[in-house]
Scaffold this active site. Structure first.
Site, PDB file in Angstrom:
ATOM      1  N   SER A 159      -5.930   5.923 -15.173  1.00 26.76           N
ATOM      2  CA  SER A 159      -6.805   5.483 -14.090  1.00 26.76           C
ATOM      3  C   SER A 159      -7.623   6.618 -13.477  1.00 26.76           C
ATOM      4  O   SER A 159      -8.603   6.370 -12.785  1.00 26.76           O
ATOM      5  CB  SER A 159      -5.988   4.792 -12.989  1.00 26.76           C
ATOM      6  OG  SER A 159      -5.250   5.736 -12.246  1.00 26.76           O
ATOM      7  N   LYS A 197      -4.072   8.504  -6.775  1.00 32.70           N
ATOM      8  CA  LYS A 197      -5.384   7.905  -6.561  1.00 32.70           C
ATOM      9  C   LYS A 197      -6.190   8.714  -5.544  1.00 32.70           C
ATOM     10  O   LYS A 197      -5.639   9.523  -4.796  1.00 32.70           O
ATOM     11  CB  LYS A 197      -5.231   6.475  -6.021  1.00 32.70           C
ATOM     12  CG  LYS A 197      -4.597   5.462  -6.964  1.00 32.70           C
ATOM     13  CD  LYS A 197      -5.502   5.101  -8.119  1.00 32.70           C
ATOM     14  CE  LYS A 197      -4.893   3.976  -8.956  1.00 32.70           C
ATOM     15  NZ  LYS A 197      -3.682   4.389  -9.658  1.00 32.70           N
TER      16      LYS A 197
END
Length: 236
Positions: A159, A197
């Site tokens: 990601s 993230k």
């Protein structure tokens, strides 16, 4: 005296030299042991001097004595590289206390690498996964100069691909409970899962955004920031 009696040679003694340590030397060994367990590397002479309330010269003299006895080893031209070696004195582990009684003696093997940051587990860069601590050691001391509280995580997932963080990479994380918008963080979610993230404030909550268009942002009301990414290491 018979010929056999004249030719008989005395047997060599197999008795090992007993390990003799002063109370101060035991203190220093225990300090190095506990520091390595917590930080993955040895303390500096100054840190030992401050902890034991001694001069650096006194600590240096004790350390040199322990090196000469073969109980401490150091790597040339490398900071924080003192390692304990009881290979010549197997019974010597008892001086370190209860931490070594469970059989966890790998710390003192002769081929121990001189690492400086603890590898504490795997971090999801795709969907979050259960945060499981899995202690190991990775040596990054020659690449980064960081303060205390820095740790390493191995990345699982893609990601963060557009931030050049790939599956299998190692991220160096500086412990922090706060972060600026846009920084890459290790975030612990309310369900106990952890993820890697970019963080953005989103009203009263947060938006956790990856760097890969194939992954949707995560919107959460609450989270705990565990640290901020300050470096990436890749194995090819």
């Amino acid at each position: 005296m018979t010929r056999s009696q004249r030719e008989k040679k005395p047997e060599k003694s197999t008795k090992k030299t007993p390990l003799t340590l002063t109370p101060r030397q035991v203190q220093i060994l225990r300090l190095i042991h506990s520091y390595r367990v917590s930080n993955g590397c040895s303390p500096t002479l100054r840190e030992m001097a401050e902890r034991l309330r001694l001069s650096k010269v006194t600590v240096f003299e004790h350390v040199e004595t322990l090196v000469q006895k073969g109980l401490l080893r150091r790597s040339p031209n490398r900071a924080r590289s003192l390692t304990i070696d009881f290979s010549a004195y197997p019974d010597g582990l008892s001086v370190l206390g209860d931490d070594t009684q469970s059989g966890n003696t790998a710390e003192y093997s002769s081929d121990l690498s001189t690492a400086c940051y603890p590898l504490v587990g795997v971090i999801a860069a795709g969907t979050p996964l259960e945060a499981i601590e899995n202690p190991d050691i990775i040596d990054l001391s020659t690449l980064f100069e960081t303060g205390r509280g820095t740790f390493v995580l191995r990345v699982s997932g893609e990601s963060m691909l557009n931030e050049h963080i790939r599956d299998g990479d190692y991220v160096l994380v500086e412990r922090s409970q706060t972060a600026r918008d846009g920084q890459i963080v290790v975030a612990l979610l309310e369900n106990g899962e952890a993820t890697l993230k970019k963080i953005y404030r989103n009203g009263k909550g947060f938006r956790l955004e990856g760097a890969n268009e194939n992954f949707s942002p995560l919107y959460v009301d609450r989270l705990n920031i565990q640290g901020v990414v300050i470096g990436v290491v890749r194995r090819y």
